[in-house]
Design an enzyme around this catalytic site. Structure first.
Site, PDB file in Angstrom:
ATOM      1  N   HIS A 145     -14.999  37.314 -14.515  1.00  0.00           N
ATOM      2  CA  HIS A 145     -14.939  35.851 -14.483  1.00  0.00           C
ATOM      3  C   HIS A 145     -16.240  35.228 -14.956  1.00  0.00           C
ATOM      4  O   HIS A 145     -16.251  34.131 -15.518  1.00  0.00           O
ATOM      5  CB  HIS A 145     -14.591  35.364 -13.076  1.00  0.00           C
ATOM      6  CG  HIS A 145     -13.147  35.580 -12.744  1.00  0.00           C
ATOM      7  ND1 HIS A 145     -12.428  34.740 -11.924  1.00  0.00           N
ATOM      8  CD2 HIS A 145     -12.283  36.539 -13.128  1.00  0.00           C
ATOM      9  CE1 HIS A 145     -11.171  35.182 -11.819  1.00  0.00           C
ATOM     10  NE2 HIS A 145     -11.071  36.283 -12.538  1.00  0.00           N
TER      11      HIS A 145
ATOM     12  N   HIS B 240      -6.834  45.853 -14.276  1.00  0.00           N
ATOM     13  CA  HIS B 240      -5.883  45.920 -13.160  1.00  0.00           C
ATOM     14  C   HIS B 240      -5.546  47.354 -12.760  1.00  0.00           C
ATOM     15  O   HIS B 240      -4.652  47.567 -11.934  1.00  0.00           O
ATOM     16  CB  HIS B 240      -4.629  45.099 -13.498  1.00  0.00           C
ATOM     17  CG  HIS B 240      -4.898  43.629 -13.524  1.00  0.00           C
ATOM     18  ND1 HIS B 240      -4.002  42.684 -13.956  1.00  0.00           N
ATOM     19  CD2 HIS B 240      -6.009  42.924 -13.147  1.00  0.00           C
ATOM     20  CE1 HIS B 240      -4.538  41.474 -13.861  1.00  0.00           C
ATOM     21  NE2 HIS B 240      -5.753  41.603 -13.373  1.00  0.00           N
TER      22      HIS B 240
HETATM   23  C1  HEM Z   1      -7.499  40.334  -9.713  1.00  0.00           C
HETATM   24  C2  HEM Z   1      -4.904  37.701 -12.792  1.00  0.00           C
HETATM   25  C3  HEM Z   1      -7.156  39.810 -16.520  1.00  0.00           C
HETATM   26  C4  HEM Z   1      -9.696  42.484 -13.408  1.00  0.00           C
HETATM   27  C5  HEM Z   1      -6.680  39.381 -10.237  1.00  0.00           C
HETATM   28  C6  HEM Z   1      -5.961  38.419  -9.481  1.00  0.00           C
HETATM   29  C7  HEM Z   1      -5.216  37.693 -10.324  1.00  0.00           C
HETATM   30  C8  HEM Z   1      -5.476  38.173 -11.642  1.00  0.00           C
HETATM   31  C9  HEM Z   1      -4.266  36.553  -9.963  1.00  0.00           C
HETATM   32  C10 HEM Z   1      -6.000  38.314  -7.968  1.00  0.00           C
HETATM   33  C11 HEM Z   1      -7.205  37.607  -7.396  1.00  0.00           C
HETATM   34  C12 HEM Z   1      -7.128  37.680  -5.909  1.00  0.00           C
HETATM   35  O1  HEM Z   1      -6.177  37.128  -5.357  1.00  0.00           O
HETATM   36  O2  HEM Z   1      -8.003  38.304  -5.302  1.00  0.00           O
HETATM   37  C13 HEM Z   1      -5.240  38.104 -14.068  1.00  0.00           C
HETATM   38  C14 HEM Z   1      -4.637  37.586 -15.273  1.00  0.00           C
HETATM   39  C15 HEM Z   1      -5.272  38.175 -16.320  1.00  0.00           C
HETATM   40  C16 HEM Z   1      -6.276  39.054 -15.770  1.00  0.00           C
HETATM   41  C17 HEM Z   1      -3.526  36.561 -15.317  1.00  0.00           C
HETATM   42  C18 HEM Z   1      -5.036  38.000 -17.791  1.00  0.00           C
HETATM   43  C19 HEM Z   1      -3.865  37.740 -18.320  1.00  0.00           C
HETATM   44  C20 HEM Z   1      -8.087  40.653 -15.976  1.00  0.00           C
HETATM   45  C21 HEM Z   1      -9.080  41.371 -16.746  1.00  0.00           C
HETATM   46  C22 HEM Z   1      -9.800  42.120 -15.865  1.00  0.00           C
HETATM   47  C23 HEM Z   1      -9.262  41.867 -14.551  1.00  0.00           C
HETATM   48  C24 HEM Z   1      -9.265  41.259 -18.257  1.00  0.00           C
HETATM   49  C25 HEM Z   1     -10.952  43.026 -16.131  1.00  0.00           C
HETATM   50  C26 HEM Z   1     -11.151  43.666 -17.243  1.00  0.00           C
HETATM   51  C27 HEM Z   1      -9.229  42.192 -12.148  1.00  0.00           C
HETATM   52  C28 HEM Z   1      -9.602  42.938 -10.956  1.00  0.00           C
HETATM   53  C29 HEM Z   1      -8.968  42.323  -9.901  1.00  0.00           C
HETATM   54  C30 HEM Z   1      -8.213  41.218 -10.446  1.00  0.00           C
HETATM   55  C31 HEM Z   1     -10.498  44.170 -10.899  1.00  0.00           C
HETATM   56  C32 HEM Z   1      -8.990  42.759  -8.450  1.00  0.00           C
HETATM   57  C33 HEM Z   1     -10.016  42.044  -7.634  1.00  0.00           C
HETATM   58  C34 HEM Z   1     -10.045  42.526  -6.219  1.00  0.00           C
HETATM   59  O3  HEM Z   1      -9.502  43.586  -5.904  1.00  0.00           O
HETATM   60  O4  HEM Z   1     -10.629  41.800  -5.375  1.00  0.00           O
HETATM   61  N1  HEM Z   1      -6.394  39.189 -11.558  1.00  0.00           N
HETATM   62  N2  HEM Z   1      -6.216  38.976 -14.411  1.00  0.00           N
HETATM   63  N3  HEM Z   1      -8.250  40.967 -14.661  1.00  0.00           N
HETATM   64  N4  HEM Z   1      -8.373  41.177 -11.806  1.00  0.00           N
HETATM   65 FE1  HEM Z   1      -7.273  40.130 -13.121  1.00  0.00          FE
END
Ligand code: HEM
Length: 690
Positions: free
Chosen positions: A96, A259
């Site tokens: 982010h 993810h």
């Molecule tokens: C978590 C959406 C792309 C890495 C999340 C969460 C959402 C989300 C809604 C949950 C946040 C929460 O409730 O804690 C998306 C969408 C993406 C996207 C819509 C693009 C279309 C990415 C990218 C990365 C990433 C590019 C890294 C390269 C993560 C990680 C988590 C996460 C590691 C987990 C965080 C945790 O466990 O606290 N994402 N994301 N995301 N996202 Fe994404």
């Protein structure tokens, strides 16, 4: 303040005030270390730097990695970790922090560490990331001023990936922290963002804005405008990642590679802090961040390609998650693997199955984890390093070889040409003593054209991400040579080609272009410009594209000033560069009448702007500039709205007035601005550096 000079002090009352309001990066001079071009910065396990914003000393990355790895697995009661690791949380923080970067103007990104401040910290998407920053406080305190927040956040995310078995290419250090979040205001929501580019319907924002929804790093996880239709989500994903500079391959690798880790948080419908009861109310398994709940894989703290495997393996079915939001889970009839009981997808994940190019990549990564590892490592490095600029700016012991996105340049020649001899040859052209290819076609005096070429070449520089500039001489290459503003520059290059061919070794086009501009300015009476050589010629790569999206010329001028990193005084002064109306007309640049004496550096331009009454004509130049005609006094003169922006904007106008009155003041400020711009992209010489 941009320049530590007497004139800057003279102008201080206005310049300092307005610089801080316009762009916090200009508050202080921040010199990059003097580093040779083409070499990763510092060896050993140390990176070091020295700048006026307090980042000093060096950081041992091995020791930092050790401290972070311990931090990942040590749960803190105020925000307990999931699955025994904060790793995924920190990946989200780094993503982010960096994902706000946009190619349109180089703004956003983690350099500056502005995710710590409003407006970024208050974006809906960044919910609970204040906790991630708090978790990092002890590490920041330990390394102090030697480690910027921008570097710490990006290194922590990268280390988290590595600690969970993920592929990592390296680390590019060298970010410097801003003192506040103002430089993110143009990202929105803010009046500045509205002026640069409006987003009438939030959720349907378009470039140059980065995301479709202001306040989101990416796309709406629930689908376009919250409608859980995966097909509708595809264009949002494609445009958002494109605005970030990512192609389809990088997009799919990043989403599924990211993810592979962690989970979404939306334990109940009550919202943040309200789920559950007792001591773990609102935290741990009761946390509410996005309002979605679930994990993408059965092993959320171990690197796998299961995200892609799962996307293909199960029949994803829409349901309402515990947080009350639309999510996707395997169909009741699917036979689940042992650890997949809680796997869930977002609409934006399922979307990857609904586009032929994305689907092909999902299949490739599900079948070939090595291919994913290669692409994810590259794409992650690009994501977190893009805003640092060319590879020569990267510092530290883990800097990988220059990557294509860094627009690498060849190594400089061992020996540079004798620039005094080159100067003499250029002077012969200016005094009409040299034979010129196609002589006569452009008129007699070439000085104004040399200045224009140097300016066009260097003015692509952006302080926001350190791309562009004269180095590389990409003005000779497509697409830059074909930009509307560069009409006729090929003819000026032709004039210079006789000089170029006289020095087959040690004289790059990039140096020649800058030197020709400077010799011409000095010949016209400018103060000495202190040429610095050593630029090289690119064989490929692109400078940033022109920004053609502004609603009016005043907004364009103010924004251009900020993106380039200038103070208002220097921006205005540079507009007085020599320009020959007749030659520009011959080159097809439209009739403009800046001065009657093109071979003399003077403040005529400002006098002409102030002393005439301007009325619009119906003429619009090839570059889209509206032409204005003088009305009333003497011979008719023509200027464009880009010229008039300098008197329409009250702050610019105050400098126009000062320069019109005081030619010496103009000379001094001009030389400062010009010199800074011509070396802005030379590592170690950067007066404009943030
Ligand atoms: C978590 C959406 C792309 C890495 C999340 C969460 C959402 C989300 C809604 C949950 C946040 C929460 O409730 O804690 C998306 C969408 C993406 C996207 C819509 C693009 C279309 C990415 C990218 C990365 C990433 C590019 C890294 C390269 C993560 C990680 C988590 C996460 C590691 C987990 C965080 C945790 O466990 O606290 N994402 N994301 N995301 N996202 Fe994404």
């Amino acid at each position: 303040m941009l320049f530590a000079s007497s004139i800057a002090l003279l102008l201080a009352s206005t310049a300092v005030h307005t610089a801080s309001a316009a762009c916090p990066h200009m508050l202080s001079r921040r010199d990059a270390r003097v580093l040779p071009q083409g070499h990763p910065a510092v060896d050993g396990s140390i990176f070091a730097r020295d700048n006026a914003q307090g980042v000093q000393g060096s950081v041992d990355l091995n020791s930092l990695e050790k401290d972070l790895t311990k931090l990942f697995t040590t749960s803190q009661p105020f925000w307990p970790h999931d699955f025994d690791s904060y790793g995924p949380f920190f990946i989200r923080l780094a993503w982010h922090c960096n994902g706000s970067y946009r190619v349109s103007d180089g703004r956003g990104g983690c350099d500056g560490g502005r995710i710590r401040f409003a407006p970024e910290l208050t974006w809906a998407d960044n919910a609970n990331l204040d906790k991630a920053l708090k978790l990092l406080e002890p590490v920041k305190a330990k390394y102090g001023a030697a480690l910027s927040w921008g570097d710490l956040i990006s290194f922590t995310g990268t280390t988290a990936i590595k600690s969970m078995g993920g592929p990592v290419l390296g680390f590019c250090g060298g970010r410097k922290d801003d003192q506040n979040g103002d430089a993110s205001l143009p990202l929105g929501p803010s009046a500045q963002q509205q002026a640069i580019h409006e987003c009438p319907i939030n959720g349907e924002c378009t470039a140059p804005l980065g995301p479709t929804t202001i306040g989101l790093i990416y796309v709406n996880p629930a689908g376009h405008m919250g409608v859980p239709n995966p097909v509708g989500s595809v264009p949002d994903i494609r445009s958002t990642f494109k605005n970030m500079g990512m192609d389809d391959r990088e997009t799919v690798a990043l989403i599924g590679g990211g993810h592979a880790f962690g989970k979404t948080h939306g334990a109940c419908k009550l919202g943040p802090g309200k789920c559950g009861s007792g001591p773990d109310k609102g935290i741990g398994r009761n946390a509410f961040t996005s309002g979605f709940e679930g994990q993408w894989t059965g092993t959320p703290t171990r690197w796998t390609n299961d995200y892609y495997v799962n996307l293909l393996k199960y029949n994803w079915t829409l349901f309402e998650g515990p947080g009350g939001n639309p999510q996707w889970k395997p169909a009741a009839t699917d036979k689940l693997d042992a650890d997949d009981a809680h796997v869930r997808m977002l609409t934006a994940d399922v979307a990857l199955l609904h586009d032929p190019v994305y689907l092909k990549l999902v299949k490739e990564y599900a079948a070939d984890v090595k291919s994913l590892e290669n692409d994810f490592a590259r794409s992650w490095y690009k994501l977190v390093s893009r805003d640092v600029g060319p590879a020569t700016r990267c510092q530290g012991s883990r800097v990988p070889p220059p990557q294509p996105f860094q627009n690498p340049l060849p190594a400089p020649p061992a020996k540079l040409a004798n620039f005094d001899a080159v100067r003499a040859d250029l002077a012969k052209i200016l005094t009409g003593k040299a034979a010129i290819p196609g002589d006569g076609a452009l008129g007699q005096y070439y000085g104004a054209l040399f200045v224009e070429l140097a300016w066009r070449s260097a003015a692509t520089f952006r302080i926001t991400d350190h791309f562009g500039g004269a180095n590389g001489a990409r003005i000779r290459l497509s697409p830059e040579k074909d930009y509307a503003d560069n009409v006729g520059m090929d003819k000026v290059l032709e004039v210079l080609s006789a000089v170029k061919s006289k020095y087959p070794d040690g004289l790059s086009w990039a140096d020649l272009i800058v030197l020709a501009g400077e010799v011409a300015l000095e010949h016209a009476g400018s103060k000495p410009l202190h040429f610095i050589g050593g630029r090289v010629d690119a064989v490929d790569g692109e400078n940033p594209a022109p920004r053609t999206y502004y609603s009016n010329a005043t907004v364009a001028a103010r924004d251009t000033m900020q993106v380039m990193g200038f103070t208002p005084a220097h921006y205005v002064a540079l507009a007085a560069r020599l320009r020959s109306p007749s030659q520009q007309a011959r080159l097809g640049l439209g009739a403009k009448t800046y001065t009657s004496h093109v071979d003399a550096f003077s403040n005529d331009y400002f006098k002409i702007l102030l002393q005439n009454h301007w009325v619009p004509t119906d003429v619009v130049s090839k570059t889209g500039a509206k032409q204005y005609k003088s009305d009333g006094y003497g011979e008719p003169r023509f200027v464009t709205d880009a010229d008039l922006a300098l008197i329409w904007d009250p702050e610019f106008r105050s400098f126009v007035e000062k320069f019109a009155q005081d030619g010496q003041l103009l000379q001094t400020v001009f030389v400062e601005g010009w010199s800074a711009l011509m070396k802005a992209d030379l590592v170690g010489h950067n007066d404009l550096a943030m």
